[in-house]
Each structure stands twice: as C-alpha cells, then as structure tokens.
Design an enzyme around this catalytic site. Structure first.
Site, short mmCIF file in Angstrom:
data_model
loop_
_atom_site.label_atom_id
_atom_site.label_comp_id
_atom_site.label_asym_id
_atom_site.label_seq_id
_atom_site.Cartn_x
_atom_site.Cartn_y
_atom_site.Cartn_z
CG ASP A 109 55.76 46.89 18.34
OD1 ASP A 109 57.13 47.03 19.66
OD2 ASP A 109 56.09 46.40 17.45
N1 URA Z 1 58.82 43.27 15.15
C1 URA Z 1 57.87 44.29 15.47
O1 URA Z 1 57.45 45.16 14.66
N2 URA Z 1 56.97 44.63 16.67
C2 URA Z 1 56.77 43.36 18.00
O2 URA Z 1 56.48 43.55 18.45
C3 URA Z 1 58.19 42.50 17.45
C4 URA Z 1 59.28 42.74 16.29
#
Ligand code: URA
Length: 242
Positions: A109
């Site tokens: 993310d």
């Molecule tokens: N899980 C999440 O919620 N975000 C990420 O970036 C990776 C794993």
C-alpha cells in the site's frame, strides 16, 4: 537462454547500457565498440551475449539477461510502473539500474514501507506471485492495541475478513512492546494485514515488509534506497518448483 549469436549488437548495447538504440548505433558508428577485440562495423552484427566479449568506450559490457532489485520503499510512493499523481517505485531506481520492462513484483500500500522486489524477469515474478506457491512475506506492524492469545489463534486458523474472504493460516507473533508484532502471510490479498487486524477489532498504525520468500530486507538500505540482489539472494527469493 538466448540462442547462440542471437542478439543484434545495437540491441545488446541498448539493453545492457540502458541507452537508446540510436545512441547504441552512434557508438558503433564512431568505432567505439569492439567484439572479441575487433572493431564492430555493423549495427546488426549478431553477438552471443554469453561468450562474446563486448567492449564499449574501453569498458567491458557485462551481460545480464535480467535484473533483480531490492528496494526499501518509503511511505507515499506507489507500487506501480506509472501514476499520474504519485511518485512510483520505479522512479526511485537509479539510472544505472533502469531498463525497459522493470516492474514491481507484488504491491505494498502507499503508506506501507519496506521490501519491494523489482525485476524485468516475468517468469520469476509470476512464480513469486502465484497463489499456488504460497511464498511467505513477513511484516513488522504496530497495532493500535496489544494482541491477545485469541488473536494469535484466529490468525493461525485462518481469519475471515470483510466480505467473507477466508485467509490462509498466518503467524502472528507479539514482540516485547505492546502492539508491536510480526506477521507472516503466505498469500497476498488486497490490504490483507489491515483487514485481518480489523477482523479482530484492531487497527494497523505502521506496517513494514521485512522479508519475501525468506530473503530479508537489507538493513543498510535507507528508505528510498535500492540495490541489486546477489546471485545467492536471487536463488533464495526464487520459489522452488512445485
Ligand atoms: N497488508 C496490507 O494491509 N498492506 C500492505 O501493504 C501489505 C499487506
């Protein structure tokens, strides 16, 4: 494996030196390129990248079929090849490591930091991302609240996240500080850790990926920095055939 004598010299130079095909032709035209000690005269001269010694402007051009990069992604950067609004992980790759076809194999993310693997090797990336291979990814997370024994058990049994999606069993390991945990996943669903935390009434406040397929993020890489993998690291990250 490329065929013997299969690559045009101008293409070889352009791929390996990360220059345009026209610039590669210019080098050949200016007689600045030798192949096995002979000055190259033809742009389309066939070269064998594995055995021919190509020298450009006095420096040997080493052949790498693919490139494998470990990046420590900072927050605010997106895992995409291009984006109209935000900086992408590819924009953090220095000139000398850039080449056509690079992409991030797997996404974090925008607000997640840590290990992003970037390559132009579609086959390896496909294997790494294949749900069948269950490649593990380990994260360090700071959660709003300390975790309970019940949360650890729920993660180990496989949490059902919003929308009824069932996750594979995952390891949730509390560390010394309340709320600080390590989480190991064996799949990659959208916002998975955030949604798993929410499913047990908690919330992620910080998330960092620290390893992929058993390969740890290099602690010497500051956020925003990257480096090529060594050969043994590439082997570590490559999923074994099923
Ligand atoms: N899980 C999440 O919620 N975000 C990420 O970036 C990776 C794993």
């Amino acid at each position: 494996m490329p065929n013997k004598k299969s690559l045009r010299l101008d293409r070889f130079l352009s791929n390996q030196l990360n220059i345009s095909r026209n610039d590669a032709k210019e080098l050949i035209k200016k007689r600045l390129v030798t192949v096995n000690g002979e000055t190259a005269k033809l742009f389309d001269m066939k070269t064998d990248p594995l055995t021919d010694k190509v020298v450009s402007e006095g420096k040997e051009v080493l052949y790498r079929k693919h490139i494998y990069i470990m990046l420590n992604k900072p927050a605010g950067v997106v895992c995409a090849t291009r984006d109209r609004l935000s900086e992408t992980v590819l924009e953090l790759i220095p000139e000398e490591l850039r080449r056509e076809g690079l992409f991030p194999a797997g996404r974090l993310d925008k607000d997640t930091v840590g290990f992003v693997f970037i390559t132009d090797d579609g086959e390896l990336a496909h294997d790494l991302l294949s749900p069948k291979k269950h490649v593990s990814k380990r994260y360090f997370a700071i959660l709003e609240k300390p975790v309970t024994e019940g949360d650890i058990k729920a993660f180990a049994e496989g949490i059902t996240i919003d929308g009824g999606e069932k996750c594979l069993p995952a390891e949730l390991e509390p560390s010394e500080k309340p709320g600080e945990v390590f989480i190991t996943l064996h799949e990659g669903k959208y916002h998975q850790i955030k949604r798993m935390a929410e499913a047990v009434g908690n919330r992620v406040v910080y998330l960092k990926r620290i390893s992929i397929g058993g390969l740890m993020l290099d602690e010497n890489l500051a956020e925003g920095q990257c480096r090529e993998l060594t050969e043994s690291e590439r082997i570590t990250i490559s999923p074994s055939p099923i």
